[in-house]
Design a protein around this motif. Sequence first.
Motif, PDB file in Angstrom:
ATOM      1  N   MET A   1      11.708  12.919  22.715  1.00 51.08           N
ATOM      2  CA  MET A   1      12.142  12.299  23.967  1.00 51.08           C
ATOM      3  C   MET A   1      11.448  12.972  25.142  1.00 51.08           C
ATOM      4  N   GLY A   2      10.662  12.209  25.874  1.00 50.20           N
ATOM      5  CA  GLY A   2       9.996  12.699  27.073  1.00 50.20           C
ATOM      6  C   GLY A   2       8.738  13.493  26.812  1.00 50.20           C
ATOM      7  N   SER A   3       8.403  13.711  25.557  1.00 50.37           N
ATOM      8  CA  SER A   3       7.212  14.510  25.267  1.00 50.37           C
ATOM      9  C   SER A   3       6.808  14.309  23.807  1.00 50.37           C
ATOM     10  N   TYR A   4       6.006  15.316  23.249  1.00 54.72           N
ATOM     11  CA  TYR A   4       5.590  15.269  21.863  1.00 54.72           C
ATOM     12  C   TYR A   4       5.242  16.684  21.414  1.00 54.72           C
ATOM     13  N   ARG A   5       5.153  16.882  20.090  1.00 49.51           N
ATOM     14  CA  ARG A   5       4.781  18.164  19.525  1.00 49.51           C
ATOM     15  C   ARG A   5       3.750  17.939  18.429  1.00 49.51           C
ATOM     16  N   CYS A   6       2.933  19.000  18.165  1.00 52.65           N
ATOM     17  CA  CYS A   6       1.896  18.910  17.134  1.00 52.65           C
ATOM     18  C   CYS A   6       2.284  19.773  15.937  1.00 52.65           C
ATOM     19  N   HIS A   7       2.140  19.226  14.734  1.00 55.95           N
ATOM     20  CA  HIS A   7       2.299  19.978  13.489  1.00 55.95           C
ATOM     21  C   HIS A   7       0.889  20.138  12.894  1.00 55.95           C
ATOM     22  N   CYS A   8       0.395  21.405  12.847  1.00 52.67           N
ATOM     23  CA  CYS A   8      -1.023  21.653  12.579  1.00 52.67           C
ATOM     24  C   CYS A   8      -1.302  21.871  11.100  1.00 52.67           C
ATOM     25  N   LYS A   9      -2.556  21.603  10.698  1.00 50.93           N
ATOM     26  CA  LYS A   9      -3.024  21.816   9.339  1.00 50.93           C
ATOM     27  C   LYS A   9      -3.245  23.301   9.096  1.00 50.93           C
ATOM     28  N   PRO A  10      -3.405  23.727   7.798  1.00 48.87           N
ATOM     29  CA  PRO A  10      -3.724  25.132   7.516  1.00 48.87           C
ATOM     30  C   PRO A  10      -5.052  25.519   8.178  1.00 48.87           C
ATOM     31  N   GLY A  11      -5.100  26.709   8.736  1.00 48.25           N
ATOM     32  CA  GLY A  11      -6.289  27.164   9.472  1.00 48.25           C
ATOM     33  C   GLY A  11      -6.192  26.895  10.948  1.00 48.25           C
ATOM     34  N   TYR A  12      -5.130  26.217  11.387  1.00 49.96           N
ATOM     35  CA  TYR A  12      -4.915  25.922  12.796  1.00 49.96           C
ATOM     36  C   TYR A  12      -3.519  26.354  13.177  1.00 49.96           C
ATOM     37  N   ILE A  13      -3.279  26.562  14.449  1.00 44.20           N
ATOM     38  CA  ILE A  13      -1.973  26.951  14.973  1.00 44.20           C
ATOM     39  C   ILE A  13      -1.748  26.196  16.265  1.00 44.20           C
ATOM     40  N   ALA A  14      -0.459  25.834  16.513  1.00 46.92           N
ATOM     41  CA  ALA A  14      -0.126  25.071  17.716  1.00 46.92           C
ATOM     42  C   ALA A  14      -0.321  25.928  18.952  1.00 46.92           C
ATOM     43  N   SER A  15      -0.744  25.283  20.033  1.00 41.80           N
ATOM     44  CA  SER A  15      -0.903  25.985  21.295  1.00 41.80           C
ATOM     45  C   SER A  15       0.441  26.406  21.844  1.00 41.80           C
ATOM     46  N   THR A  16       0.410  27.163  22.936  1.00 43.66           N
ATOM     47  CA  THR A  16       1.663  27.655  23.532  1.00 43.66           C
ATOM     48  C   THR A  16       2.566  26.506  23.927  1.00 43.66           C
ATOM     49  N   ALA A  17       2.008  25.424  24.460  1.00 44.47           N
ATOM     50  CA  ALA A  17       2.818  24.262  24.839  1.00 44.47           C
ATOM     51  C   ALA A  17       3.157  23.409  23.637  1.00 44.47           C
ATOM     52  N   GLY A  18       2.517  23.653  22.493  1.00 47.71           N
ATOM     53  CA  GLY A  18       2.772  22.884  21.289  1.00 47.71           C
ATOM     54  C   GLY A  18       2.167  21.505  21.309  1.00 47.71           C
ATOM     55  N   THR A  19       1.232  21.228  22.234  1.00 51.28           N
ATOM     56  CA  THR A  19       0.660  19.899  22.367  1.00 51.28           C
ATOM     57  C   THR A  19      -0.779  19.819  21.860  1.00 51.28           C
ATOM     58  N   ALA A  20      -1.286  20.864  21.206  1.00 52.63           N
ATOM     59  CA  ALA A  20      -2.648  20.860  20.667  1.00 52.63           C
ATOM     60  C   ALA A  20      -2.734  21.851  19.514  1.00 52.63           C
ATOM     61  N   CYS A  21      -3.709  21.642  18.595  1.00 52.93           N
ATOM     62  CA  CYS A  21      -3.951  22.534  17.467  1.00 52.93           C
ATOM     63  C   CYS A  21      -5.245  23.294  17.709  1.00 52.93           C
ATOM     64  N   VAL A  22      -5.162  24.619  17.704  1.00 49.87           N
ATOM     65  CA  VAL A  22      -6.338  25.454  17.937  1.00 49.87           C
ATOM     66  C   VAL A  22      -6.672  26.203  16.656  1.00 49.87           C
ATOM     67  N   ASP A  23      -7.995  26.509  16.503  1.00 44.59           N
ATOM     68  CA  ASP A  23      -8.464  27.174  15.291  1.00 44.59           C
ATOM     69  C   ASP A  23      -7.949  28.607  15.221  1.00 44.59           C
ATOM     70  N   VAL A  24      -7.596  29.050  13.996  1.00 44.68           N
ATOM     71  CA  VAL A  24      -7.178  30.427  13.760  1.00 44.68           C
ATOM     72  C   VAL A  24      -8.410  31.240  13.340  1.00 44.68           C
ATOM     73  N   ASP A  25      -8.724  32.346  14.070  1.00 40.25           N
ATOM     74  CA  ASP A  25      -9.858  33.205  13.730  1.00 40.25           C
ATOM     75  C   ASP A  25      -9.397  34.193  12.669  1.00 40.25           C
ATOM     76  N   GLU A  26      -9.608  33.810  11.395  1.00 43.85           N
ATOM     77  CA  GLU A  26      -9.152  34.660  10.300  1.00 43.85           C
ATOM     78  C   GLU A  26      -9.918  35.996  10.270  1.00 43.85           C
ATOM     79  N   CYS A  27     -11.181  36.003  10.790  1.00 47.40           N
ATOM     80  CA  CYS A  27     -11.997  37.222  10.738  1.00 47.40           C
ATOM     81  C   CYS A  27     -11.461  38.319  11.649  1.00 47.40           C
ATOM     82  N   SER A  28     -10.624  37.961  12.642  1.00 45.05           N
ATOM     83  CA  SER A  28     -10.061  38.954  13.549  1.00 45.05           C
ATOM     84  C   SER A  28      -8.680  39.413  13.103  1.00 45.05           C
ATOM     85  N   MET A  29      -8.218  38.852  12.009  1.00 45.30           N
ATOM     86  CA  MET A  29      -6.894  39.226  11.514  1.00 45.30           C
ATOM     87  C   MET A  29      -6.964  40.568  10.780  1.00 45.30           C
ATOM     88  N   SER A  30      -5.851  41.209  10.613  1.00 46.34           N
ATOM     89  CA  SER A  30      -5.762  42.479   9.884  1.00 46.34           C
ATOM     90  C   SER A  30      -4.689  42.352   8.807  1.00 46.34           C
TER      91      SER A  30
END
Length: 526
Positions: A115-144
């Motif tokens: 109601m009044g907006s929308y949310r994104c459910h992202c594929k593996p390798g992506y994560i939702a943005s802070t607003a939840g309205t876009a899927c951004v790539d996850v940099d696995e090489c910077s993970m620990s």
Amino acid sequence: VNTVGSYTCECGVGFKTDSTATQCLDYRQGFCFTEVLHTMCQMSSSSRVPVSRSQCCCNRGLGWGDQCELCPLPATANYKKLCPYGHGYATDGTDIDECKLIPGVCANGICINIMGSYRCHCKPGYIASTAGTACVDVDECSMSPKPCNFICKNMEGSYVCSCPRGYMLQDDSRTCKDVDECQSRRHNCQFSCVNSIGGFTCKCPAGFSQHHTACKDINECLSERGPCGQQGICQNSVGSFSCECPQGFILDSLGLSCDDVDECAPDHRCQFGCQNVAGGFRCSCPEGYTQHQQWNQCVDDNECLNPGSCGSASCFNTLGSFKCGCPSGFNFDPVSTSCEDVDECVSFMSPCRYGCSNTQGGFMCGCPAGYYRAGQGHCVSAAGFGGGGLGPEEENGLSPETCYGCKTNRHQKKSEGVSLASVDVDQPLKLLLNRSQLKPSEAILELLPAVRALSQRVMYTITAGKHDGFFQIRQRAGISYLHSTHRTPSMRRYRLQIRSSALSKEMDRDERLAPNLHMTLHITLQ
């Protein structure tokens, strides 16, 4: 339409009344545009799904419809009228489905309308943005911990592991192991290969140096001292070297140095004696000759190569000796080994008719009083005007020098009767003449030779500038006079050229002391 106590609205095509039937709501369908450039809607920014105007403008739209109707700006009165329920709701208060309206919404994921907006459910390798309205790539090489134990390369929605040179990737696609290049024949060594962790090294046999993977022959002949001694000639070969000796030397027992051969020990062919030298021999030669370096002969010794042979004089080599020479006007002095000036004025026959002044390498002839030296061997005077017709001294380059050291008939005289004053014949000689004083019987200019060898043997002629025949040269008693003719001058300015020439072709070469005289006279008639 008026009713008892109220009213109702009847709407046109594309419009519908609200729940109170007191206003018409816009339900016309058209494309929504999120980019407008110069009041023109950009088709590339539309999802090309027909929606109402409020569904477009109340949810990030900037233009709507075939006519590209611009949406009102947020917080304005027109925006509040079109979107009374705020962002994300149509005019009638119904929720706007952004998942259908926004082109490319929730790329790399699934759009879920709320109601009044929308949310994104992202594929593996992506994560939702802070607003939840876009899927951004996850940099696995910077993970620990890092997913790869060597090289990690992030990719869109994933990552790839790789290994450095000398390693290969394991089956788990994450770890690396060393490759034995020598055993697997993956090396390019020219001789032998030695495996190492992550690579390999190449080795070369004796006499060769390592150059990357190749073996380069060591040129022993280029060493600082040389393996064949001072006289030996080194010949390089692949992996080794050998020594050779030049003519006059012989190789020692070790083959690493050269010993001199004494050519004078057996019978020799030298006529004046033999002298052994390193690598050969020399025959003795008489004075003035020397032994040639290559030919076993006596050749002339060029004494002129010694700067002290003739000192400052010129040296001329001859067979077995040499001669010293000086330029004209000088004699060679063997004591001081230099060229001494010859005083021509004290010779048996003085070269000058009136007075002689010696100079370095030559002499100057003086002229009688009232005359000026012109060139090396001539005298000029404007006698018809008392000497005043030559004009200002600075214009004719007059030099009023007096002959204090002149000698006449081999005796030194004072300045009386002889002068070294001169005129510059390289510039026009200017004569200022008064037309009323011109008389054909009186001379304008007098010319006579100052060199004794030219006496009665020289003639002065006008070679240029005699356009109307107004000037002529007459000769009397060895003196040439410049006269005007009986004609009246037709011009105010004349430019004459006078040239001297010798009359006798049999004149001895040593008596030709003065070259032809060239004088340019610039005459102004008033």
